[in-house]
Enzyme design. Structure first.
Site, PDB file in Angstrom:
ATOM      1  N   GLY A  11       0.760  -1.239   0.000  1.00 27.59           N
ATOM      2  CA  GLY A  11       0.000   0.000   0.000  1.00 27.59           C
ATOM      3  C   GLY A  11       0.789   1.288   0.000  1.00 27.59           C
ATOM      4  O   GLY A  11       0.280   2.325   0.410  1.00 27.59           O
ATOM      5  N   SER A  12       2.026   1.264  -0.489  1.00 29.53           N
ATOM      6  CA  SER A  12       2.808   2.506  -0.476  1.00 29.53           C
ATOM      7  C   SER A  12       2.221   3.540  -1.442  1.00 29.53           C
ATOM      8  O   SER A  12       2.233   4.741  -1.150  1.00 29.53           O
ATOM      9  CB  SER A  12       4.284   2.236  -0.771  1.00 29.53           C
ATOM     10  OG  SER A  12       4.456   1.684  -2.054  1.00 29.53           O
ATOM     11  N   ASN A  13       1.668   3.107  -2.576  1.00 28.79           N
ATOM     12  CA  ASN A  13       1.019   4.063  -3.481  1.00 28.79           C
ATOM     13  C   ASN A  13      -0.288   4.578  -2.890  1.00 28.79           C
ATOM     14  O   ASN A  13      -0.629   5.750  -3.047  1.00 28.79           O
ATOM     15  CB  ASN A  13       0.789   3.445  -4.864  1.00 28.79           C
ATOM     16  CG  ASN A  13       2.025   3.550  -5.731  1.00 28.79           C
ATOM     17  OD1 ASN A  13       2.572   4.623  -5.919  1.00 28.79           O
ATOM     18  ND2 ASN A  13       2.477   2.420  -6.253  1.00 28.79           N
ATOM     19  N   LYS A  64     -16.360 -15.002 -10.344  1.00 26.77           N
ATOM     20  CA  LYS A  64     -15.736 -13.682 -10.433  1.00 26.77           C
ATOM     21  C   LYS A  64     -16.793 -12.614 -10.692  1.00 26.77           C
ATOM     22  O   LYS A  64     -16.721 -11.511 -10.146  1.00 26.77           O
ATOM     23  CB  LYS A  64     -14.686 -13.672 -11.550  1.00 26.77           C
ATOM     24  CG  LYS A  64     -13.970 -12.342 -11.695  1.00 26.77           C
ATOM     25  CD  LYS A  64     -12.862 -12.393 -12.722  1.00 26.77           C
ATOM     26  CE  LYS A  64     -12.144 -11.061 -12.807  1.00 26.77           C
ATOM     27  NZ  LYS A  64     -10.950 -11.129 -13.637  1.00 26.77           N
ATOM     28  N   MET A  89      -3.913  -6.660  -7.381  1.00 29.41           N
ATOM     29  CA  MET A  89      -3.287  -7.738  -8.149  1.00 29.41           C
ATOM     30  C   MET A  89      -4.293  -8.684  -8.808  1.00 29.41           C
ATOM     31  O   MET A  89      -4.062  -9.879  -8.897  1.00 29.41           O
ATOM     32  CB  MET A  89      -2.330  -8.518  -7.239  1.00 29.41           C
ATOM     33  CG  MET A  89      -1.272  -7.641  -6.581  1.00 29.41           C
ATOM     34  SD  MET A  89      -0.357  -6.602  -7.740  1.00 29.41           S
ATOM     35  CE  MET A  89       0.755  -7.801  -8.408  1.00 29.41           C
ATOM     36  N   ARG A  90      -5.396  -8.125  -9.288  1.00 27.60           N
ATOM     37  CA  ARG A  90      -6.388  -8.924  -9.999  1.00 27.60           C
ATOM     38  C   ARG A  90      -6.707  -8.268 -11.335  1.00 27.60           C
ATOM     39  O   ARG A  90      -6.708  -7.045 -11.440  1.00 27.60           O
ATOM     40  CB  ARG A  90      -7.670  -9.049  -9.187  1.00 27.60           C
ATOM     41  CG  ARG A  90      -7.425  -9.695  -7.860  1.00 27.60           C
ATOM     42  CD  ARG A  90      -8.638 -10.358  -7.280  1.00 27.60           C
ATOM     43  NE  ARG A  90      -8.241 -11.035  -6.053  1.00 27.60           N
ATOM     44  CZ  ARG A  90      -7.774 -12.265  -6.001  1.00 27.60           C
ATOM     45  NH1 ARG A  90      -7.673 -12.976  -7.097  1.00 27.60           N
ATOM     46  NH2 ARG A  90      -7.415 -12.803  -4.846  1.00 27.60           N
ATOM     47  N   ASN A 106      -4.931   2.827 -13.435  1.00 29.53           N
ATOM     48  CA  ASN A 106      -3.936   1.906 -12.875  1.00 29.53           C
ATOM     49  C   ASN A 106      -2.545   2.519 -13.003  1.00 29.53           C
ATOM     50  O   ASN A 106      -2.292   3.353 -13.866  1.00 29.53           O
ATOM     51  CB  ASN A 106      -3.993   0.569 -13.626  1.00 29.53           C
ATOM     52  CG  ASN A 106      -3.098  -0.487 -13.000  1.00 29.53           C
ATOM     53  OD1 ASN A 106      -3.021  -0.619 -11.788  1.00 29.53           O
ATOM     54  ND2 ASN A 106      -2.419  -1.250 -13.838  1.00 29.53           N
ATOM     55  N   HIS A 108       1.509   1.197 -13.432  1.00 26.89           N
ATOM     56  CA  HIS A 108       2.298   0.009 -13.788  1.00 26.89           C
ATOM     57  C   HIS A 108       3.779   0.371 -13.803  1.00 26.89           C
ATOM     58  O   HIS A 108       4.166   1.403 -14.350  1.00 26.89           O
ATOM     59  CB  HIS A 108       1.872  -0.529 -15.162  1.00 26.89           C
ATOM     60  CG  HIS A 108       2.594  -1.780 -15.521  1.00 26.89           C
ATOM     61  ND1 HIS A 108       2.284  -3.001 -14.963  1.00 26.89           N
ATOM     62  CD2 HIS A 108       3.638  -1.985 -16.351  1.00 26.89           C
ATOM     63  CE1 HIS A 108       3.115  -3.913 -15.447  1.00 26.89           C
ATOM     64  NE2 HIS A 108       3.933  -3.324 -16.294  1.00 26.89           N
TER      65      HIS A 108
END
Length: 194
Positions: A11-13, A64, A89-90, A106, A108
């Site tokens: 969770g640093s971002n 899902k 991470m999904r 997102n 990346h």
């Protein structure tokens, strides 16, 4: 504007975004953290910042689609305007994509379209490229294929190790993500006032 951050790990971002909201750099309300892993450290960060946390796993649902339908219900209930993925991470499926098309972002750790997927930093390091970087992009139905919003390059020096490269990437992420969100939200708020 109401934001929800989705995260799965450290969770640093998330922390960088939450702090930017708190100091007024991002003109929005960070309404909640959604985490798909009940023991992820990001949950502790959110609690320390008094940000509401919702956490459940896809394993709690028969499919899902049902998992994402429950997330969607929560997003609607909380009147979320923008979903920000920060180490979630999904792969996002059609149930969420349809409702948040153009409203899901997102980050990346590579210069997309190079090195998409789970191991962007390690893949760039192993490929011995001269530079990599950080990309912020909209989510679409591919893996790290959505329209690019912002990128910053990171030079890979001869003396870099995988660990030092990861540290450089994370430092850039923690600066670029809040800055980009702030600009994006300011632009959207300006358009809504026209």
């Amino acid at each position: 504007m109401r934001l929800a951050v989705f995260a799965s790990g450290n969770g640093s971002n998330f922390q960088a975004i939450a702090e930017a909201v708190k100091r007024g750099q991002i003109n929005a309300e960070l309404s909640l953290l959604f985490c798909d892993r009940k023991n992820a450290y990001v949950i502790q960060r959110a609690k320390a910042l008094m940000i509401p946390v919702i956490s459940f796993s896809p394993k709690d649902f028969p499919s899902k689609a049902m998992y994402e339908a429950e997330i969607l219900h929560l997003m609607e209930e909380e009147q979320i305007d923008l979903v920000v993925l920060a180490g979630y991470m999904r792969i996002v499926g059609p149930t969420l994509l349809e409702m948040f098309s153009g409203k899901m972002i997102n980050i990346h750790p590579s210069l997309l379209p190079n090195f998409p997927g789970l191991h962007g930093i390690a893949d760039a390091f192993a490929a011995k490229v001269a530079e990599t970087g950080v990309t912020i992009h909209y989510i679409d139905d591919g893996i790290d294929t959505g329209p690019i919003i912002a990128q910053t390059k990171v030079k890979i020096e001869d003396y870099d190790t995988l660990e030092s490269l990861e540290a450089k990437i994370h430092k850039i992420e923690h600066k670029l993500y809040p800055e980009t969100l702030a600009k994006l939200i300011k632009t959207q708020q300006g358009e809504s006032q026209l």
